[in-house]
Scaffold this motif. Structure first.
Motif, PDB file in Angstrom:
ATOM      1  N   VAL A   1       9.425 -16.875  -6.599  1.00 20.29           N
ATOM      2  CA  VAL A   1       9.834 -15.993  -5.499  1.00 20.29           C
ATOM      3  C   VAL A   1      11.352 -16.066  -5.295  1.00 20.29           C
ATOM      4  CG1 VAL A   1       9.640 -15.546  -3.018  1.00 20.29           C
ATOM      5  CG2 VAL A   1       7.597 -16.182  -4.343  1.00 20.29           C
ATOM      6  N   SER A   2      11.874 -17.281  -5.335  1.00 16.86           N
ATOM      7  CA  SER A   2      13.313 -17.467  -5.173  1.00 16.86           C
ATOM      8  C   SER A   2      14.065 -16.787  -6.322  1.00 16.86           C
ATOM      9  CB  SER A   2      13.625 -18.972  -5.127  1.00 16.86           C
ATOM     10  OG  SER A   2      14.960 -19.186  -4.764  1.00 16.86           O
ATOM     11  N   VAL A   3      13.549 -16.950  -7.527  1.00 16.10           N
ATOM     12  CA  VAL A   3      14.167 -16.324  -8.705  1.00 16.10           C
ATOM     13  C   VAL A   3      14.194 -14.804  -8.524  1.00 16.10           C
ATOM     14  CG1 VAL A   3      13.891 -15.916 -11.185  1.00 16.10           C
ATOM     15  CG2 VAL A   3      13.481 -18.216 -10.233  1.00 16.10           C
ATOM     16  N   LYS A   4      13.070 -14.243  -8.109  1.00 16.72           N
ATOM     17  CA  LYS A   4      12.967 -12.786  -7.937  1.00 16.72           C
ATOM     18  C   LYS A   4      13.911 -12.285  -6.847  1.00 16.72           C
ATOM     19  CE  LYS A   4       9.314 -11.249  -5.605  1.00 16.72           C
ATOM     20  NZ  LYS A   4       9.816 -10.706  -4.320  1.00 16.72           N
ATOM     21  N   ASN A   5      13.861 -12.920  -5.679  1.00 17.32           N
ATOM     22  CA  ASN A   5      14.619 -12.381  -4.542  1.00 17.32           C
ATOM     23  C   ASN A   5      16.127 -12.531  -4.730  1.00 17.32           C
ATOM     24  OD1 ASN A   5      12.097 -11.870  -3.647  1.00 17.32           O
ATOM     25  ND2 ASN A   5      12.230 -13.034  -1.755  1.00 17.32           N
ATOM     26  N   LYS A   6      16.564 -13.663  -5.243  1.00 15.79           N
ATOM     27  CA  LYS A   6      17.999 -13.823  -5.495  1.00 15.79           C
ATOM     28  C   LYS A   6      18.454 -12.834  -6.570  1.00 15.79           C
ATOM     29  CE  LYS A   6      18.297 -18.630  -3.959  1.00 15.79           C
ATOM     30  NZ  LYS A   6      19.259 -18.468  -2.864  1.00 15.79           N
ATOM     31  N   GLY A   7      17.564 -12.560  -7.512  1.00 16.48           N
ATOM     32  CA  GLY A   7      17.872 -11.556  -8.545  1.00 16.48           C
ATOM     33  C   GLY A   7      17.949 -10.157  -7.953  1.00 16.48           C
TER      34      GLY A   7
ATOM     35  N   ALA B   1      -2.420  -9.459  -0.088  1.00 16.11           N
ATOM     36  CA  ALA B   1      -2.994 -10.309  -1.138  1.00 16.11           C
ATOM     37  C   ALA B   1      -4.139 -11.080  -0.498  1.00 16.11           C
ATOM     38  CB  ALA B   1      -1.945 -11.278  -1.673  1.00 16.11           C
ATOM     39  N   ASP B   2      -5.156 -11.415  -1.293  1.00 23.28           N
ATOM     40  CA  ASP B   2      -6.218 -12.285  -0.783  1.00 23.28           C
ATOM     41  C   ASP B   2      -5.644 -13.686  -0.578  1.00 23.28           C
ATOM     42  OD1 ASP B   2      -8.006 -10.215  -0.936  1.00 23.28           O
ATOM     43  OD2 ASP B   2      -8.703 -10.757  -2.952  1.00 23.28           O
ATOM     44  N   LYS B   3      -6.357 -14.494   0.183  1.00 21.68           N
ATOM     45  CA  LYS B   3      -5.896 -15.866   0.409  1.00 21.68           C
ATOM     46  C   LYS B   3      -5.770 -16.598  -0.926  1.00 21.68           C
ATOM     47  CE  LYS B   3      -7.751 -16.426   5.053  1.00 21.68           C
ATOM     48  NZ  LYS B   3      -8.741 -17.068   5.917  1.00 21.68           N
ATOM     49  N   GLY B   4      -4.600 -17.106  -1.197  1.00 21.34           N
ATOM     50  CA  GLY B   4      -4.363 -17.852  -2.435  1.00 21.34           C
ATOM     51  C   GLY B   4      -4.019 -16.979  -3.629  1.00 21.34           C
ATOM     52  N   GLU B   5      -3.997 -15.656  -3.428  1.00 21.12           N
ATOM     53  CA  GLU B   5      -3.787 -14.736  -4.557  1.00 21.12           C
ATOM     54  C   GLU B   5      -2.313 -14.381  -4.779  1.00 21.12           C
ATOM     55  OE1 GLU B   5      -4.946 -10.711  -3.923  1.00 21.12           O
ATOM     56  OE2 GLU B   5      -5.259 -10.260  -6.041  1.00 21.12           O
ATOM     57  N   ALA B   6      -1.475 -14.562  -3.748  1.00 17.62           N
ATOM     58  CA  ALA B   6      -0.079 -14.117  -3.849  1.00 17.62           C
ATOM     59  C   ALA B   6       0.688 -14.764  -5.015  1.00 17.62           C
ATOM     60  CB  ALA B   6       0.640 -14.347  -2.518  1.00 17.62           C
ATOM     61  N   PRO B   7       0.462 -16.058  -5.304  1.00 17.62           N
ATOM     62  CA  PRO B   7       1.181 -16.629  -6.455  1.00 17.62           C
ATOM     63  C   PRO B   7       0.824 -15.925  -7.765  1.00 17.62           C
ATOM     64  CG  PRO B   7       0.258 -18.376  -5.087  1.00 17.62           C
ATOM     65  CD  PRO B   7      -0.306 -17.081  -4.576  1.00 17.62           C
ATOM     66  N   LYS B   8      -0.425 -15.512  -7.877  1.00 11.89           N
ATOM     67  CA  LYS B   8      -0.874 -14.833  -9.096  1.00 11.89           C
ATOM     68  C   LYS B   8      -0.170 -13.469  -9.216  1.00 11.89           C
ATOM     69  CE  LYS B   8      -5.214 -13.172 -11.180  1.00 11.89           C
ATOM     70  NZ  LYS B   8      -5.404 -11.797 -10.651  1.00 11.89           N
ATOM     71  N   LEU B   9      -0.123 -12.720  -8.106  1.00 10.36           N
ATOM     72  CA  LEU B   9       0.560 -11.416  -8.123  1.00 10.36           C
ATOM     73  C   LEU B   9       2.019 -11.602  -8.529  1.00 10.36           C
ATOM     74  CD1 LEU B   9      -0.781  -9.698  -4.851  1.00 10.36           C
ATOM     75  CD2 LEU B   9      -1.664  -9.522  -7.187  1.00 10.36           C
ATOM     76  N   THR B  10       2.622 -12.684  -8.035  1.00  9.83           N
ATOM     77  CA  THR B  10       4.031 -12.956  -8.341  1.00  9.83           C
ATOM     78  C   THR B  10       4.193 -13.275  -9.822  1.00  9.83           C
ATOM     79  OG1 THR B  10       4.237 -13.832  -6.108  1.00  9.83           O
ATOM     80  CG2 THR B  10       6.021 -14.349  -7.640  1.00  9.83           C
TER      81      THR B  10
ATOM     82  N   GLU C   1       2.344 -12.385 -12.240  1.00  9.97           N
ATOM     83  CA  GLU C   1       2.060 -11.216 -13.082  1.00  9.97           C
ATOM     84  C   GLU C   1       3.099 -10.111 -12.928  1.00  9.97           C
ATOM     85  OE1 GLU C   1      -1.902 -10.273 -11.873  1.00  9.97           O
ATOM     86  OE2 GLU C   1      -2.799 -11.872 -13.103  1.00  9.97           O
ATOM     87  N   GLY C   2       4.085 -10.325 -12.070  1.00  7.59           N
ATOM     88  CA  GLY C   2       5.158  -9.328 -11.937  1.00  7.59           C
ATOM     89  C   GLY C   2       4.833  -8.177 -11.006  1.00  7.59           C
ATOM     90  N   VAL C   3       3.676  -8.255 -10.331  1.00  2.00           N
ATOM     91  CA  VAL C   3       3.253  -7.176  -9.438  1.00  2.00           C
ATOM     92  C   VAL C   3       4.265  -6.956  -8.312  1.00  2.00           C
ATOM     93  CG1 VAL C   3       1.437  -6.467  -7.798  1.00  2.00           C
ATOM     94  CG2 VAL C   3       0.822  -7.577  -9.966  1.00  2.00           C
ATOM     95  N   THR C   4       4.920  -8.056  -7.885  1.00  2.00           N
ATOM     96  CA  THR C   4       5.814  -7.970  -6.725  1.00  2.00           C
ATOM     97  C   THR C   4       7.276  -7.698  -7.113  1.00  2.00           C
ATOM     98  OG1 THR C   4       6.114 -10.375  -6.717  1.00  2.00           O
ATOM     99  CG2 THR C   4       4.347  -9.492  -5.336  1.00  2.00           C
ATOM    100  N   GLN C   5       7.525  -7.500  -8.394  1.00  2.00           N
ATOM    101  CA  GLN C   5       8.877  -7.141  -8.837  1.00  2.00           C
ATOM    102  C   GLN C   5       9.215  -5.725  -8.364  1.00  2.00           C
ATOM    103  OE1 GLN C   5      11.098  -8.954 -10.524  1.00  2.00           O
ATOM    104  NE2 GLN C   5       9.839 -10.735 -11.048  1.00  2.00           N
TER     105      GLN C   5
END
Lengths: 385, 169
Positions: free
Chosen positions: A166-172, A300-309, A311-315
């Motif tokens: 998340v930090s990598v994505k947002n700072k980018g 995201a479902d509970k515990g699913e947000a890391p997976k979405l991240t 997989e690049g879904v949140t890019q």
């Protein structure tokens, strides 16, 4: 209730230390919001200021102090406050000013100047804790974030590396934001090797302290039509505050954020947020908070947000872009201004004005969310074209 | 930021420029002294700490045994019903290894902080405290811990009458 449009937005640069006073920062953001709406201050009927703890600026009752810089002079002006959630709560308050029919226009300003406090702004947070049971232990705000992060990791089996993404994505993402304080191209390894602060929280898991301001111009439908053919509509608002006995709650899930989101979704007639919300600006003072809040607002479902991240879904070019602005981790975290910046970003994205930050897919509806107090308040707004 | 905007307001002050005296500052120190009353519930709780005991309040409506204790139940919004002694043992709900003090200055040796669910109180009822006599790398969520009390004559009715919690022996 009447429809409420956003027709202007503005912000200053976010920086660790700024020459401008809080009033001057408020003025710059407010003036930009007015200019982008094509309005003058005489056209504004009411003003709402959002600013967080007085202890940062070092000016007690700073809402009054900031007023002249926020265009509030000789008008119905008020300051609203729900801790770190204030930056989104102020536009929510602006919304009810106009939706109620009480006013046809409301200028909403979020401001924070954290740099005056020495040796470090973090010190001001000490006095938000219980004076008898918690302060004698030497508590800091960093403790409770790291305790929450650990609990979230434990319940869902999330790794620190997942969170670092998340930090990598947002700072980018912030590389494309001209006002950003900490834009950077970093790697998961950089985050993992950064200085331990309160493990599992490390230096690059945390947003900076900042000075800055942001503002949005809210108006009734009738007024909006006079100024623009391209208004953005506020279609849902919600907020919720949970018990302050934070050691009595299971910190793995922000149920107050869910309640705030459900309130907004009911108003906006959203029954499937994952399909009906195209992008989100959720509160990310720490990288794990983005995941926590994505689950809280039911994207995201509970515990699913890391997976979405992962997989690049949140890019920004993903299926559900999250924090395309760069968020607090990248743009900076002048507390109330940071939340209002997220509402500004919804406006710019929905108008197609976000330039290099423009998300790839077509966007019709976005969500902004902020969070604060002792892990206890959630504030949510949804906006659409 | 909108792509229509070309000029971004705000003037950054670089630390080097500040140190070189480029900007004018005025400094001010506020000294505010407070003396907090402990309140009805916590005063009784602190009396218990002096005796080496943890006390909670029970609400008959929801059945919860609440610690930290309060004279009202925030969920049922009614007065709580009685004092209940709970144990001075519990389990780690979550923990952190802190390298910072409350002014963000750094600690040479880290302190381990934890939310500890107290045995005898309702599920999930925890308090904030420190962990000691344990290698920070060996702490786990769910670890069973016990209070380490100051000697009785040194206790003064404060949360620090418990020095820390340590792994249960």
């Amino acid at each position: 209730m009447r429809r409420v449009a956003v027709i202007g937005a503005g912000m200053t640069k976010f920086r660790r230390r700024m020459l401008e006073t809080g009033r001057e920062l408020s003025f710059e953001a407010s003036r930009m919001a007015l200019d982008s709406a094509g309005m003058e201050i005489k056209d504004v009927e009411s003003v709402v200021m959002g600013t967080a703890p007085d202890a940062f600026d070092g000016i007690h009752m700073k809402g009054d102090y900031l007023m002249d810089g926020a265009g509030g002079t000789d008008k119905p002006y008020s300051r609203v406050y729900v801790g770190g959630g204030t930056g989104v709560f102020a536009p929510v308050a602006g919304w009810w000013h106009v939706a109620s029919g009480l006013f046809d226009s409301c200028l909403v300003v979020g401001e924070e100047k954290m740099s005056p406090l020495r040796p470090h702004p973090q010190y001001a947070f000490w006095s938000i804790f219980d004076h008898t049971l918690e302060r004698p232990l030497g508590v800091t705000l960093l403790w409770i974030f790291s305790l929450e992060m650990r609990r979230y990791m434990h319940v869902h089996g999330v790794t620190e590396e997942d969170i670092a993404l998340v930090s990598v994505k947002n700072k980018g993402n912030a590389m494309d934001h001209p006002c950003a304080q900490l834009p950077a191209r970093i790697t998961v390894d950089d985050v993992m090797k950064s200085e331990p602060i309160c493990l599992p929280v490390k230096r690059l898991d945390v947003s900076p302290t900042s000075d800055g301001a942001a503002a949005v111009m809210l108006v009734s439908e009738e007024v909006a039509r006079k100024y623009t053919d391209d208004p953005v509509w506020v279609d849902g608002v919600g907020w919720n505050v949970d018990t302050q006995y934070w050691t009595n709650r299971d910190l793995y899930y922000p149920r107050y954020v869910e309640k705030a989101a459900r309130m907004a979704y009911k108003m906006a007639k959203i029954d499937n947020p994952r399909k009906q919300i195209d992008f989100a600006e959720v509160y990310d003072p720490f990288d794990y908070k983005e995941l926590h809040h994505l689950e809280g607002v039911l994207l995201a479902d509970k515990g699913e947000a890391p997976k979405l991240t992962r997989e690049g879904v949140t890019q920004r070019d993903g299926d559900l872009p999250v924090n395309p602005s760069g968020g607090l981790l990248g743009v900076g975290n002048p507390i109330a201004a940071a939340g209002t910046m997220k509402v500004c970003e919804l406006f710019w994205q929905l108008r197609g004005e976000a330039g290099k930050r423009q998300v790839k897919k077509e966007v019709n509806r976005g969500l902004a969310q902020a969070w604060g107090d002792l892990l206890q308040v959630g504030t949510v707004i949804t906006m659409r074209r | 930021m909108s792509s229509r905007i070309r000029k971004y307001p705000g003037t950054e002050m670089d630390l080097k420029e500040i140190e070189a005296g480029k900007f004018l500052f005025s400094s001010y120190e506020t000294v505010l002294r407070y003396s907090f009353t402990s309140g009805v519930a916590i005063s009784r709780f602190l009396e218990g700490l002096k005796e080496g005991q943890l006390w909670a309040r029970e609400c008959d409506k929801c059945g919860r045994i609440l610690i930290p204790p309060r004279m009202y139940c925030e969920e049922d919004f009614r007065s709580t019903d009685r004092w209940v002694r709970v144990r001075d043992t519990g389990k780690v709900n979550t923990y952190s290894i802190s390298y910072v003090n409350n002014d963000a200055s750094r600690r040479r040796t880290p302190v381990v902080v934890s939310v500890i669910e107290i045995d005898g109180a309702s599920k999930g009822m925890g308090i904030l405290h420190l962990l000691g006599e344990v290698d920070p790398r060996k702490v786990t969520v769910g670890m069973k811990v016990e209070a380490v009390w100051k000697p009785k004559k040194e206790r003064r009715g404060a949360i620090t009458d418990i020095v820390y919690f340590r792994p249960r022996r």
